[in-house]
Design a protein around this motif. Structure first.
Motif, short mmCIF file in Angstrom:
data_model
loop_
_atom_site.label_atom_id
_atom_site.label_comp_id
_atom_site.label_asym_id
_atom_site.label_seq_id
_atom_site.Cartn_x
_atom_site.Cartn_y
_atom_site.Cartn_z
N ARG A 1 0.27 2.13 -8.00
CA ARG A 1 0.04 3.40 -6.99
C ARG A 1 1.09 4.66 -7.53
O ARG A 1 0.67 5.74 -7.43
CB ARG A 1 0.46 2.85 -5.70
CG ARG A 1 -0.57 2.08 -4.79
CD ARG A 1 -0.17 1.84 -3.48
NE ARG A 1 -1.44 1.14 -2.75
CZ ARG A 1 -1.30 0.53 -1.47
NH1 ARG A 1 0.11 0.45 -0.77
NH2 ARG A 1 -2.23 -0.09 -0.91
N LEU A 2 1.93 4.17 -7.68
CA LEU A 2 3.19 5.31 -8.36
C LEU A 2 2.66 5.93 -9.43
O LEU A 2 3.00 7.09 -9.79
CB LEU A 2 4.59 4.76 -8.52
CG LEU A 2 5.26 4.32 -7.23
CD1 LEU A 2 6.53 3.46 -7.31
CD2 LEU A 2 5.81 5.65 -6.39
N LEU A 3 1.88 5.29 -10.26
CA LEU A 3 1.36 5.57 -11.76
C LEU A 3 0.23 6.61 -11.41
O LEU A 3 -0.28 7.24 -12.43
CB LEU A 3 1.37 4.52 -12.79
CG LEU A 3 2.61 3.62 -13.13
CD1 LEU A 3 2.27 2.64 -13.88
CD2 LEU A 3 3.53 4.85 -13.93
N SER A 4 -0.62 6.11 -10.58
CA SER A 4 -1.71 6.99 -10.22
C SER A 4 -1.63 8.20 -9.63
O SER A 4 -1.18 8.36 -8.77
CB SER A 4 -2.51 5.95 -9.32
OG SER A 4 -3.95 6.68 -8.90
N PRO A 5 -2.23 9.33 -10.51
CA PRO A 5 -2.12 10.76 -9.72
C PRO A 5 -2.74 10.95 -8.69
O PRO A 5 -2.57 11.89 -7.99
CB PRO A 5 -2.90 11.53 -10.98
CG PRO A 5 -2.76 10.55 -12.19
CD PRO A 5 -2.78 9.27 -11.77
N SER A 6 -3.91 10.10 -8.23
CA SER A 6 -4.68 10.19 -7.03
C SER A 6 -4.02 9.67 -6.07
O SER A 6 -4.37 9.85 -4.67
CB SER A 6 -6.00 9.63 -7.24
OG SER A 6 -6.00 8.28 -7.59
N SER A 7 -3.09 8.87 -6.01
CA SER A 7 -2.33 8.23 -5.13
C SER A 7 -1.29 8.90 -4.30
O SER A 7 -0.70 9.86 -5.20
CB SER A 7 -1.67 6.81 -5.45
OG SER A 7 -1.02 6.37 -4.56
N LYS A 8 -1.15 9.09 -3.33
CA LYS A 8 -0.52 9.96 -2.48
C LYS A 8 1.13 9.23 -2.03
O LYS A 8 1.82 10.07 -1.16
CB LYS A 8 -0.93 10.27 -1.11
CG LYS A 8 -2.31 11.02 -1.49
CD LYS A 8 -2.32 12.28 -2.18
CE LYS A 8 -3.57 12.91 -2.36
NZ LYS A 8 -3.41 14.13 -3.28
N VAL A 9 1.32 8.28 -2.63
CA VAL A 9 2.79 7.52 -2.35
C VAL A 9 3.85 8.59 -3.09
O VAL A 9 3.48 9.08 -4.34
CB VAL A 9 2.92 6.21 -2.92
CG1 VAL A 9 1.71 5.55 -2.13
CG2 VAL A 9 2.43 6.10 -4.17
N ASP A 10 5.08 8.41 -2.37
CA ASP A 10 6.06 9.14 -3.16
C ASP A 10 7.17 8.28 -3.71
O ASP A 10 7.93 8.59 -4.61
CB ASP A 10 6.92 10.11 -2.04
CG ASP A 10 5.95 11.18 -1.77
OD1 ASP A 10 5.50 11.86 -2.13
OD2 ASP A 10 5.61 11.22 -0.29
N VAL A 11 7.45 7.02 -3.01
CA VAL A 11 8.33 6.24 -3.37
C VAL A 11 7.80 4.77 -3.03
O VAL A 11 6.99 4.53 -2.30
CB VAL A 11 9.62 6.34 -2.79
CG1 VAL A 11 9.49 6.00 -1.19
CG2 VAL A 11 10.78 5.79 -3.27
N GLY A 12 8.45 3.68 -3.97
CA GLY A 12 7.88 2.36 -3.67
C GLY A 12 9.08 1.27 -3.98
O GLY A 12 9.79 1.53 -5.03
N PHE A 13 8.85 0.20 -3.63
CA PHE A 13 9.86 -1.21 -3.98
C PHE A 13 8.94 -1.66 -5.37
O PHE A 13 7.87 -1.98 -5.05
CB PHE A 13 10.10 -1.90 -2.72
CG PHE A 13 10.68 -1.60 -1.90
CD1 PHE A 13 11.99 -1.09 -1.75
CD2 PHE A 13 10.10 -1.53 -0.45
CE1 PHE A 13 12.81 -0.78 -0.70
CE2 PHE A 13 10.87 -1.09 0.51
CZ PHE A 13 12.27 -0.59 0.42
N VAL A 14 9.61 -1.72 -6.35
CA VAL A 14 9.27 -2.32 -7.21
C VAL A 14 10.17 -3.38 -7.97
O VAL A 14 11.09 -3.03 -8.58
CB VAL A 14 8.65 -1.17 -8.41
CG1 VAL A 14 8.10 -1.97 -9.72
CG2 VAL A 14 7.76 -0.32 -7.91
#
Length: 446
Positions: A98-111
């Protein structure tokens, strides 16, 4: 009466004296204003927009440790006036995608670590390592097993697609020669994997916090016939795979009275990073790290107080804003002002600093520049006068001298029309005296 009229008429062609010349003032001040405006524009060019009041974080399934931690972040950020939107996922791998996808609207995440291999992560950065995520391998067997390779031929719950659990489990199984050809791999985790193991529909289950809840793990720890796998080769795994760490649950740590576990249990655990896109506003970066300290800074069974968050780089580069925060803390304004007011003042300073640095010193130079401009106008006529005087002295025919004299009259007329500030009246009259001097010298020349 007639005499006064004659005097006024004689003064008409003379220069009009003013306290200050508006044209000279504009021409003098305009460059200073233009330089200041360019400085402000340059500051705006490199200034980030105002931070948004809403962030979106991608986490894990409902009830997972990732989800529970995100809810704590949500409460911490709400105190600062920032809304955190929690977007559930299947786990770390889906978070990364999701973080790598330009179409996804997420800003931050646990990885979790170990998932970035082969992916373009240049546009992502880490805000720090926030906690270790131990891999819990539960199994049911008549007697304890000590090696992962003993799981060959078993039914193994390895987690769903998109989970970090599945990624680590597949890496471990591959290292021990186990795959879909010599074992049954079940794409389940969490509650489904827990009940499959309890009901005898699975022989082992890999569980991690990105896709399983603490309640699932507690259920298996206290289930008869279910054992927590002791990674006796944990040190070797941590050396083979740099993203894995070795953790130990001390004997009796879960229940002193019943001595659970009955001996030290070694676990392996990837480190979880708080990963963000490189478009994250610096002010929000500080808020997220501050929330991470509040959520993860306490001592637990598997970590010391203050161990997390930590500015440790694994697969993702540490952002400059995060490094600055870990080194010197929050920016000065954010330490003493409410978040919304600090961001407002911070942006105001971007405009105010160029004004202080460029405009104020520039305005101090205005009087000198103004004087220089007025003098330059007077000096220009001196240059014309000198050139004309040389021409007069070099000419001999009556026609040439008459033409040059006419030019001298034109110079005098132009000088008399000049707008001169009162402070330069003395220089103006000296110029007129010199014009008269040239005319007298010309008259005496044979």
């Amino acid at each position: 009466m007639n005499e006064n009229i004659k005097i006024l008429a004689a003064m008409r062609p003379f220069a009009r004296f003013t306290r200050i010349s508006l044209r000279d003032l504009v021409v003098t001040v305009l460059p200073v204003l233009l330089v200041t405006a360019l400085g402000i524009c340059a500051a705006y060019r490199f200034m980030r927009p105002a931070p948004p009041n809403t962030l979106t974080i991608t986490t894990g399934p409902k009830g997972s440790i990732f989800q529970l931690n995100a809810e704590k972040y949500q409460k911490a950020l709400a105190k600062k006036g920032v809304k955190l939107v929690i977007l559930p996922s299947n786990g770390s791998l889906e978070n990364l995608n999701r973080l790598l996808s330009p179409s996804s609207k997420v800003d931050v995440g646990f990885v979790q670590g170990g998932l970035a291999k082969g992916k373009q992560i240049d546009r992502l950065f880490s805000l720090g390592s926030v906690f270790n995520e131990p891999l819990a391998l539960f199994y049911s067997a008549a007697k304890p097993i000590t090696l992962v390779s003993e799981l060959a031929g078993k039914r193994l719950a390895i987690g769903p697609e998109g989970s970090g659990t599945r990624a680590v489990a597949m890496e471990l199984l591959k290292a021990n020669g186990i795959d879909a050809r010599n074992a049954t791999l079940l794409d389940i985790s969490g509650e489904a994997a827990t009940w499959a193991l309890i009901d005898g529909k699975a022989d082992a289950a890999f569980l991690m916090g990105d896709s399983a809840t603490p309640g699932d793990m507690r259920s298996l720890i206290w289930s008869p016939g279910v054992h927590l796998f002791n990674f006796v080769q944990a040190e070797a795994y941590s050396r083979r795979y740099p993203y894995l760490n070795q953790l130990v649950i001390p004997m009796g740590a879960l229940d002193f009275g019943r001595n659970v576990p009955t001996s030290d249990v070694h676990l392996i655990a990837p480190t979880v990073d708080l990963v963000a896109r490189d478009t994250l506003h610096p002010a929000l970066s500080d808020l997220l790290i501050e929330a991470a300290r509040e959520v993860h800074g306490r001592a637990t069974l598997l970590q010391r107080a203050g161990e997390f968050p930590a500015p440790v780089e694994h697969e993702y580069r540490l952002s400059e804003d995060a490094l600055r925060y870990y080194t010197s803390g929050k920016k000065f304004l954010y330490r003493y002002l409410p978040f919304w007011l600090a961001t407002l003042v911070d942006r105001f300073l971007v405009v105010f600093v160029p004004i202080v640095v460029l405009l104020i010193p520039g305005l101090k130079l205005v009087p000198a520049l103004y004087n220089w401009r007025v003098r330059s106008r007077i000096y220009r006529w001196y240059g014309n006068l000198i050139a004309l005087e040389r021409t007069l002295l070099a000419q001999h025919s009556a026609e040439e001298r008459e033409e040059t004299l006419k030019r001298l009259d034109e110079i005098e007329a132009e000088v008399n029309k000049m707008k001169i500030p009162l402070s330069f009246a003395d220089q103006f009259y000296v110029l007129r005296d010199h014009i008269a001097f040239v005319r007298e010298r010309y008259a005496k020349t044979p």
